[in-house]
Motif scaffolding. Structure first.
Motif, PDB file in Angstrom:
ATOM      1  N   TYR A 281      -9.790   8.295   6.490  1.00  0.00           N
ATOM      2  CA  TYR A 281      -8.784   7.206   6.787  1.00  0.00           C
ATOM      3  C   TYR A 281      -8.971   7.190   8.631  1.00  0.00           C
ATOM      4  O   TYR A 281      -8.905   8.338   9.114  1.00  0.00           O
ATOM      5  CB  TYR A 281      -7.252   7.451   6.458  1.00  0.00           C
ATOM      6  CG  TYR A 281      -7.245   7.424   5.082  1.00  0.00           C
ATOM      7  CD1 TYR A 281      -6.894   6.520   4.271  1.00  0.00           C
ATOM      8  CD2 TYR A 281      -7.480   8.726   4.587  1.00  0.00           C
ATOM      9  CE1 TYR A 281      -6.774   6.586   2.679  1.00  0.00           C
ATOM     10  CE2 TYR A 281      -7.269   8.841   2.928  1.00  0.00           C
ATOM     11  CZ  TYR A 281      -7.110   7.758   2.261  1.00  0.00           C
ATOM     12  OH  TYR A 281      -6.905   7.931   1.067  1.00  0.00           O
TER      13      TYR A 281
ATOM     14  N   ASN B  10      -3.297   3.276   1.878  1.00  0.00           N
ATOM     15  CA  ASN B  10      -4.121   2.872   0.708  1.00  0.00           C
ATOM     16  C   ASN B  10      -3.569   2.206  -0.178  1.00  0.00           C
ATOM     17  O   ASN B  10      -2.216   2.294  -0.369  1.00  0.00           O
ATOM     18  CB  ASN B  10      -4.939   4.226  -0.053  1.00  0.00           C
ATOM     19  CG  ASN B  10      -6.328   3.815  -0.727  1.00  0.00           C
ATOM     20  OD1 ASN B  10      -7.182   3.817   0.063  1.00  0.00           O
ATOM     21  ND2 ASN B  10      -6.319   3.773  -1.723  1.00  0.00           N
TER      22      ASN B  10
ATOM     23  N   ASP C   6      -6.334   2.209   8.832  1.00  0.00           N
ATOM     24  CA  ASP C   6      -5.619   2.564   7.602  1.00  0.00           C
ATOM     25  C   ASP C   6      -5.142   3.744   8.120  1.00  0.00           C
ATOM     26  O   ASP C   6      -4.407   4.664   7.269  1.00  0.00           O
ATOM     27  CB  ASP C   6      -6.636   2.667   6.368  1.00  0.00           C
ATOM     28  CG  ASP C   6      -7.807   3.562   6.314  1.00  0.00           C
ATOM     29  OD1 ASP C   6      -7.935   4.095   7.617  1.00  0.00           O
ATOM     30  OD2 ASP C   6      -8.781   3.493   5.558  1.00  0.00           O
TER      31      ASP C   6
ATOM     32  N   ASN D  51       0.850  -1.173   0.030  1.00  0.00           N
ATOM     33  CA  ASN D  51       0.024  -0.094  -0.090  1.00  0.00           C
ATOM     34  C   ASN D  51       0.963   1.318   0.009  1.00  0.00           C
ATOM     35  O   ASN D  51       1.890   1.115   0.686  1.00  0.00           O
ATOM     36  CB  ASN D  51      -0.814   0.113   1.196  1.00  0.00           C
ATOM     37  CG  ASN D  51      -1.885  -0.744   1.211  1.00  0.00           C
ATOM     38  OD1 ASN D  51      -2.448  -1.270   0.150  1.00  0.00           O
ATOM     39  ND2 ASN D  51      -2.786  -1.321   2.061  1.00  0.00           N
TER      40      ASN D  51
END
Length: 187
Positions: free
Chosen positions: A93, A80, A110, A60
């Motif tokens: 987030y 992400n 996240d 990510n």
């Protein structure tokens, strides 16, 4: 286990990219601004240490903001799936430390938030995040600027120094960042 590894990578990334330079190029000015309310008091950083988007193949992408004044440093991070553009998706987030009571399963985070104290040239992190969110509201991959909001809550995990008394709860509300310039790191 994946959550812990992912958050650990974010933390290491923050530490790696959080080093600041000694020039005034990173000073907060009228073009780029950050503000928040910390434990009920207005706060504005005096220095932007780093704002980075890190893209590693097969992982990510990470977005980090590291800001400080003379006594505190805040590190905000989110991740992400990697996108083709050098930008994060415009969305909220979140950092969760609790099990969702309705679903009876652990929430997937996240985002990560770290607050540290700067004392006599040393950095002390005495709080552990329990909740938080960072919302990216605008991100221009051509100009490399980003704007958004943030808030988080952390609780004291221990005492690492005796020069100052730190609060049991560290709460950041109404955090706003506007037109911060960011750097993209690709590996």
């Amino acid at each position: 286990m994946k959550k812990i590894l992912s958050l650990g990578f974010i933390f290491l990334t923050i530490l790696f990219t959080g080093c600041s330079s000694d020039n005034d190029d990173n000073a907060v000015d009228n073009e780029n601004s950050v503000s928040a309310v910390i434990n009920g008091a207005d706060w504005k950083p005096t220095k932007i240490n780093s704002v980075t988007l890190i893209k590693v193949p097969g992982m990510n992408q990470r977005f980090d903001i590291n800001i400080q004044d003379d006594s505190k440093m805040l590190m905000l991070a989110c991740e992400n799936a990697t996108t083709a553009e050098d930008a994060m998706p415009l969305k909220e987030y979140n950092f969760y430390e609790e099990i969702d009571e309705e679903d009876k399963k652990l929430q997937v985070s996240d985002a990560l938030f770290i607050n540290s104290y700067l004392i006599d040239g040393n950095t002390y992190t005495e709080h552990i995040p329990v909740s938080g969110k960072i919302t990216i509201t605008a991100m221009d991959p051509n100009k490399k600027t980003v704007s958004g909001t943030f808030s988080f809550k952390a609780v004291k995990g221990g005492v690492l120094q005796t020069k100052i008394v730190t609060p049991e709860v560290f709460e950041v509300k109404n955090g706003v960042f506007t037109n911060l310039s960011y750097t993209v790191y690709k590996q």
